[in-house]
Motif scaffolding. Structure first.
Motif, mmCIF file in Angstrom:
data_model
loop_
_atom_site.group_PDB
_atom_site.id
_atom_site.type_symbol
_atom_site.label_atom_id
_atom_site.label_comp_id
_atom_site.label_asym_id
_atom_site.label_seq_id
_atom_site.Cartn_x
_atom_site.Cartn_y
_atom_site.Cartn_z
ATOM 1 N N PRO A 1 -42.649 3.552 98.757
ATOM 2 C CA PRO A 1 -41.402 4.052 99.357
ATOM 3 C C PRO A 1 -40.299 3.008 99.246
ATOM 4 C CG PRO A 1 -42.990 3.454 101.059
ATOM 5 C CD PRO A 1 -43.695 3.327 99.737
ATOM 6 N N THR A 2 -39.104 3.478 98.935
ATOM 7 C CA THR A 2 -37.970 2.574 98.815
ATOM 8 C C THR A 2 -37.313 2.429 100.176
ATOM 9 O OG1 THR A 2 -36.554 4.421 98.238
ATOM 10 C CG2 THR A 2 -37.531 3.203 96.417
ATOM 11 N N PRO A 3 -36.984 1.203 100.586
ATOM 12 C CA PRO A 3 -36.334 1.028 101.885
ATOM 13 C C PRO A 3 -34.917 1.577 101.831
ATOM 14 C CG PRO A 3 -36.441 -1.063 100.725
ATOM 15 C CD PRO A 3 -37.213 -0.063 99.904
ATOM 16 N N ALA A 4 -34.539 2.261 102.892
ATOM 17 C CA ALA A 4 -33.194 2.823 102.956
ATOM 18 C C ALA A 4 -32.205 1.708 103.256
ATOM 19 C CB ALA A 4 -33.126 3.884 104.042
ATOM 20 N N SER A 5 -31.085 1.714 102.562
ATOM 21 C CA SER A 5 -30.069 0.706 102.822
ATOM 22 C C SER A 5 -29.453 0.973 104.180
ATOM 23 C CB SER A 5 -29.013 0.726 101.720
ATOM 24 O OG SER A 5 -28.415 1.996 101.677
ATOM 25 N N ALA A 6 -29.204 -0.061 104.915
ATOM 26 C CA ALA A 6 -28.742 0.061 106.301
ATOM 27 C C ALA A 6 -27.275 0.472 106.331
ATOM 28 C CB ALA A 6 -28.942 -1.254 107.035
ATOM 29 N N GLY A 7 -27.020 1.740 106.474
ATOM 30 C CA GLY A 7 -25.665 2.250 106.685
ATOM 31 C C GLY A 7 -24.754 2.138 105.483
ATOM 32 N N ALA A 8 -25.266 2.080 104.292
ATOM 33 C CA ALA A 8 -24.408 1.951 103.119
ATOM 34 C C ALA A 8 -23.555 3.195 102.925
ATOM 35 C CB ALA A 8 -25.233 1.686 101.874
ATOM 36 N N THR A 9 -24.117 4.359 103.149
ATOM 37 C CA THR A 9 -23.338 5.582 102.968
ATOM 38 C C THR A 9 -22.647 6.013 104.245
ATOM 39 O OG1 THR A 9 -25.287 6.914 103.434
ATOM 40 C CG2 THR A 9 -24.837 6.411 101.126
ATOM 41 N N ALA A 10 -23.143 5.595 105.393
ATOM 42 C CA ALA A 10 -22.544 6.023 106.649
ATOM 43 C C ALA A 10 -21.204 5.346 106.893
ATOM 44 C CB ALA A 10 -23.492 5.735 107.812
ATOM 45 N N ASP A 11 -21.012 4.130 106.358
ATOM 46 C CA ASP A 11 -19.783 3.398 106.602
ATOM 47 C C ASP A 11 -18.723 3.620 105.537
ATOM 48 O OD1 ASP A 11 -20.970 2.373 108.841
ATOM 49 O OD2 ASP A 11 -21.702 0.566 107.822
ATOM 50 N N ALA A 12 -18.989 4.483 104.597
ATOM 51 C CA ALA A 12 -18.032 4.735 103.526
ATOM 52 C C ALA A 12 -16.792 5.415 104.090
ATOM 53 C CB ALA A 12 -18.662 5.612 102.452
ATOM 54 N N PRO A 13 -15.612 5.011 103.644
ATOM 55 C CA PRO A 13 -14.392 5.639 104.165
ATOM 56 C C PRO A 13 -14.306 7.106 103.741
ATOM 57 C CG PRO A 13 -13.874 4.213 102.317
ATOM 58 C CD PRO A 13 -15.331 3.992 102.648
ATOM 59 N N VAL A 14 -13.787 7.910 104.640
ATOM 60 C CA VAL A 14 -13.672 9.339 104.384
ATOM 61 C C VAL A 14 -12.245 9.645 103.965
ATOM 62 C CG1 VAL A 14 -13.866 11.624 105.409
ATOM 63 C CG2 VAL A 14 -15.462 9.826 106.066
ATOM 64 N N SER A 15 -12.109 10.340 102.881
ATOM 65 C CA SER A 15 -10.794 10.740 102.412
ATOM 66 C C SER A 15 -10.215 11.759 103.382
ATOM 67 C CB SER A 15 -10.920 11.342 101.016
ATOM 68 O OG SER A 15 -9.730 11.979 100.658
ATOM 69 N N SER A 16 -8.979 11.542 103.819
ATOM 70 C CA SER A 16 -8.396 12.418 104.833
ATOM 71 C C SER A 16 -7.959 13.769 104.258
ATOM 72 C CB SER A 16 -7.208 11.735 105.520
ATOM 73 O OG SER A 16 -6.220 11.433 104.549
ATOM 74 N N THR A 17 -7.400 13.769 103.074
ATOM 75 C CA THR A 17 -6.956 15.030 102.482
ATOM 76 C C THR A 17 -7.325 15.053 101.005
ATOM 77 O OG1 THR A 17 -4.804 14.116 101.917
ATOM 78 C CG2 THR A 17 -4.998 15.223 104.055
ATOM 79 N N ALA A 18 -7.352 16.236 100.471
ATOM 80 C CA ALA A 18 -7.581 16.395 99.041
ATOM 81 C C ALA A 18 -6.255 16.230 98.319
ATOM 82 C CB ALA A 18 -8.165 17.772 98.763
ATOM 83 N N PRO A 19 -6.271 15.716 97.097
ATOM 84 C CA PRO A 19 -5.010 15.563 96.370
ATOM 85 C C PRO A 19 -4.430 16.927 96.005
ATOM 86 C CG PRO A 19 -6.861 15.057 94.953
ATOM 87 C CD PRO A 19 -7.413 15.254 96.331
ATOM 88 N N TYR A 20 -3.118 16.980 95.907
ATOM 89 C CA TYR A 20 -2.452 18.215 95.533
ATOM 90 C C TYR A 20 -2.632 18.465 94.043
ATOM 91 C CZ TYR A 20 -0.118 18.287 100.035
ATOM 92 O OH TYR A 20 0.144 18.332 101.372
ATOM 93 N N PRO A 21 -2.762 19.721 93.645
ATOM 94 C CA PRO A 21 -2.869 19.992 92.212
ATOM 95 C C PRO A 21 -1.531 19.760 91.525
ATOM 96 C CG PRO A 21 -2.827 22.026 93.451
ATOM 97 C CD PRO A 21 -2.874 20.920 94.456
ATOM 98 N N ARG A 22 -1.594 19.541 90.223
ATOM 99 C CA ARG A 22 -0.366 19.329 89.456
ATOM 100 C C ARG A 22 0.475 20.606 89.483
ATOM 101 N NH1 ARG A 22 -2.261 17.231 83.785
ATOM 102 N NH2 ARG A 22 -0.473 18.508 83.330
ATOM 103 N N PRO A 23 1.793 20.474 89.400
ATOM 104 C CA PRO A 23 2.637 21.678 89.395
ATOM 105 C C PRO A 23 2.404 22.500 88.131
ATOM 106 C CG PRO A 23 3.963 19.712 89.062
ATOM 107 C CD PRO A 23 2.573 19.257 89.359
ATOM 108 N N ARG A 24 2.630 23.772 88.251
ATOM 109 C CA ARG A 24 2.444 24.684 87.134
ATOM 110 C C ARG A 24 3.563 24.491 86.122
ATOM 111 N NH1 ARG A 24 1.301 31.081 87.846
ATOM 112 N NH2 ARG A 24 0.826 31.482 85.684
ATOM 113 N N PRO A 25 3.231 24.441 84.832
ATOM 114 C CA PRO A 25 4.279 24.258 83.824
ATOM 115 C C PRO A 25 5.206 25.478 83.780
ATOM 116 C CG PRO A 25 2.083 24.286 82.805
ATOM 117 C CD PRO A 25 1.910 24.452 84.247
#
Length: 122
Positions: free
Chosen positions: A94-118
């Motif tokens: 069994p591989t040891p789980a890293s202590a909080g490596a994924t839990a402390d990752a910053p969360v993106s607050s919003t999704a980026p806006y799509p590019r404007p339509r040509p």
């Protein structure tokens, strides 16, 4: 037994438009009943669904245990066989789980806006 008009005999093809319509309607009904029953079985009301991740982890652990038992049951006489068993044993550890490596990752607050339509797109 006489065949009633409008009934389709097993193994025969419908001959009239009325028989074709009857067979088509029955096919739609049977297909609808099948899919609705399947959907009901998948989404039963009042049933708690088990955690998929826990079930997957349990299945992987059981699979590793079976493989480890089979590898340990092999009797080795050569160096290659012993090395292969050592590699398999190392992989199955069994591989040891890293202590909080994924839990402390910053969360993106919003999704980026799509590019404007040509303009040429209308």
């Amino acid at each position: 037994m006489p065949i009633k008009p409008g009934w389709v005999v097993s193994g025969s093809r419908p001959n009239s438009p009325a028989e074709i319509a009857q067979v088509s309607i029955m096919f739609v009904v049977v297909r609808s009943v099948f899919w609705l029953t399947l959907a009901y079985l998948v989404i039963k009301p009042g049933v708690d669904m088990p955690d998929g991740g826990a079930i997957a982890a349990q299945a992987v652990a059981a699979g590793k245990q079976v493989v480890a038992e089979q590898v340990n049951a092999i009797e080795c006489n050569s160096f290659e066989c012993i090395g292969g068993k050592a590699v398999a044993a190392a992989v199955l550890q069994p591989t040891p789980a890293s202590a909080g490596a994924t839990a402390d990752a910053p969360v993106s607050s919003t999704a980026p806006y799509p590019r404007p339509r040509p303009n040429r797109a209308g």
